[in-house]
Motif scaffolding. Sequence first.
Motif, PDB file in Angstrom:
ATOM      1  N   LYS A 157       0.836  -1.211   0.000  1.00 38.79           N
ATOM      2  CA  LYS A 157       0.000   0.000   0.000  1.00 38.79           C
ATOM      3  C   LYS A 157       0.870   1.260   0.000  1.00 38.79           C
ATOM      4  O   LYS A 157       0.597   2.213  -0.735  1.00 38.79           O
ATOM      5  CB  LYS A 157      -0.926   0.009   1.224  1.00 38.79           C
ATOM      6  N   TYR A 174      -9.725   2.193  -2.202  1.00 39.01           N
ATOM      7  CA  TYR A 174      -9.956   0.840  -1.701  1.00 39.01           C
ATOM      8  C   TYR A 174     -11.425   0.711  -1.287  1.00 39.01           C
ATOM      9  O   TYR A 174     -11.926   1.518  -0.494  1.00 39.01           O
ATOM     10  CB  TYR A 174      -9.058   0.538  -0.498  1.00 39.01           C
ATOM     11  N   VAL A 190     -11.580  -7.022  -1.092  1.00 36.37           N
ATOM     12  CA  VAL A 190     -11.344  -5.590  -1.276  1.00 36.37           C
ATOM     13  C   VAL A 190     -10.884  -5.321  -2.699  1.00 36.37           C
ATOM     14  O   VAL A 190     -10.085  -6.080  -3.272  1.00 36.37           O
ATOM     15  CB  VAL A 190     -10.299  -5.073  -0.268  1.00 36.37           C
ATOM     16  N   GLU A 191     -11.386  -4.234  -3.268  1.00 34.62           N
ATOM     17  CA  GLU A 191     -11.015  -3.805  -4.616  1.00 34.62           C
ATOM     18  C   GLU A 191     -10.101  -2.586  -4.520  1.00 34.62           C
ATOM     19  O   GLU A 191     -10.351  -1.685  -3.721  1.00 34.62           O
ATOM     20  CB  GLU A 191     -12.274  -3.445  -5.383  1.00 34.62           C
ATOM     21  N   CYS A 192      -9.045  -2.575  -5.325  1.00 34.78           N
ATOM     22  CA  CYS A 192      -8.132  -1.434  -5.391  1.00 34.78           C
ATOM     23  C   CYS A 192      -8.193  -0.842  -6.799  1.00 34.78           C
ATOM     24  O   CYS A 192      -7.942  -1.537  -7.786  1.00 34.78           O
ATOM     25  CB  CYS A 192      -6.700  -1.859  -5.064  1.00 34.78           C
ATOM     26  N   SER A 200      -9.583  -2.734 -12.203  1.00 34.41           N
ATOM     27  CA  SER A 200      -9.176  -2.771 -10.797  1.00 34.41           C
ATOM     28  C   SER A 200      -8.642  -4.152 -10.432  1.00 34.41           C
ATOM     29  O   SER A 200      -8.777  -5.110 -11.192  1.00 34.41           O
ATOM     30  CB  SER A 200     -10.357  -2.415  -9.895  1.00 34.41           C
ATOM     31  N   THR A 202      -8.589  -7.086  -7.188  1.00 36.19           N
ATOM     32  CA  THR A 202      -9.249  -7.481  -5.950  1.00 36.19           C
ATOM     33  C   THR A 202      -8.429  -8.539  -5.227  1.00 36.19           C
ATOM     34  O   THR A 202      -7.625  -9.251  -5.835  1.00 36.19           O
ATOM     35  CB  THR A 202     -10.665  -8.033  -6.206  1.00 36.19           C
ATOM     36  N   GLU A 212      -6.458  -5.189   1.623  1.00 35.21           N
ATOM     37  CA  GLU A 212      -6.035  -3.978   0.925  1.00 35.21           C
ATOM     38  C   GLU A 212      -4.579  -4.101   0.477  1.00 35.21           C
ATOM     39  O   GLU A 212      -4.220  -3.707  -0.645  1.00 35.21           O
ATOM     40  CB  GLU A 212      -6.209  -2.757   1.835  1.00 35.21           C
ATOM     41  N   ALA A 215      -4.410  -6.465  -2.469  1.00 32.41           N
ATOM     42  CA  ALA A 215      -4.952  -5.838  -3.680  1.00 32.41           C
ATOM     43  C   ALA A 215      -3.950  -4.828  -4.238  1.00 32.41           C
ATOM     44  O   ALA A 215      -3.761  -4.732  -5.457  1.00 32.41           O
ATOM     45  CB  ALA A 215      -6.284  -5.146  -3.361  1.00 32.41           C
ATOM     46  N   ALA A 216      -3.304  -4.075  -3.351  1.00 30.99           N
ATOM     47  CA  ALA A 216      -2.278  -3.120  -3.784  1.00 30.99           C
ATOM     48  C   ALA A 216      -1.106  -3.849  -4.437  1.00 30.99           C
ATOM     49  O   ALA A 216      -0.556  -3.382  -5.444  1.00 30.99           O
ATOM     50  CB  ALA A 216      -1.792  -2.301  -2.598  1.00 30.99           C
TER      51      ALA A 216
END
Length: 225
Positions: A157, A174, A190-192, A200, A202, A212, A215-216
């Motif tokens: 992140k 996020y 979680v979607e980024c 995006s 996930t 998060e 996803a990042a």
Amino acid sequence: MESLKYHRLQQRLGYTFVDQKNLQLALTHRSHGATNNERLEFLGDSILNFVIGEALFKKFPEAKEGQLSRLRSQMVKGETLAHLAREFAFGECLVLGEGEMKSGGHRRDSILADTVEAIIGAIYLEAGLDSCRDRLHSWYAERLAALSLETTVKDAKTRLQEHLQSLQKPLPEYNIVDVNGEAHAQLFTVECKIATLSQSATAQASSRREAEKQAAAAVLARLGL
């Protein structure tokens, strides 16, 4: 059989509880009932952060605050605690509710990590801070010895945010897409989203924060970073 199991666990921990009820409470997950290890977990988390922070402060006198924070985060994160729990074979000693037993709760990282913190809290209440410090230094000896300031790698992140800032692009967004499972064993999807990618990414994990991060990391991989 139960007492033998606890005896072997205490040998692995290097600490024998004066009152075995303290050990049993530390091993009792909230799924088992109202009498559980949540309060001990809260206490143990604070002690763990302090003792490991203190150890890092002494080991790296030249380190800056950010470096120390990242090293401590690496040492006390759930994944590291779950590894410790497996080294001590906590799983066979956990006291779980019927649902958790059937769903393999004795293998779940979050439960194992929480139990390590509860054990630390129980040792503190029974024997004080010095005993906690002694045990934690022993449990973490190899991990602390292997650390260097070069291992203070930023999480996904942070890396993604800094990359976008360097390009003067909007920060990542996020969003929680879905939450599954019972209250004590939830999975977060979680979607980024970032402006430079049309699609995006996930990820799913047992905590929003970890999802998060994953996803990042997926976004960074798509960016080739």
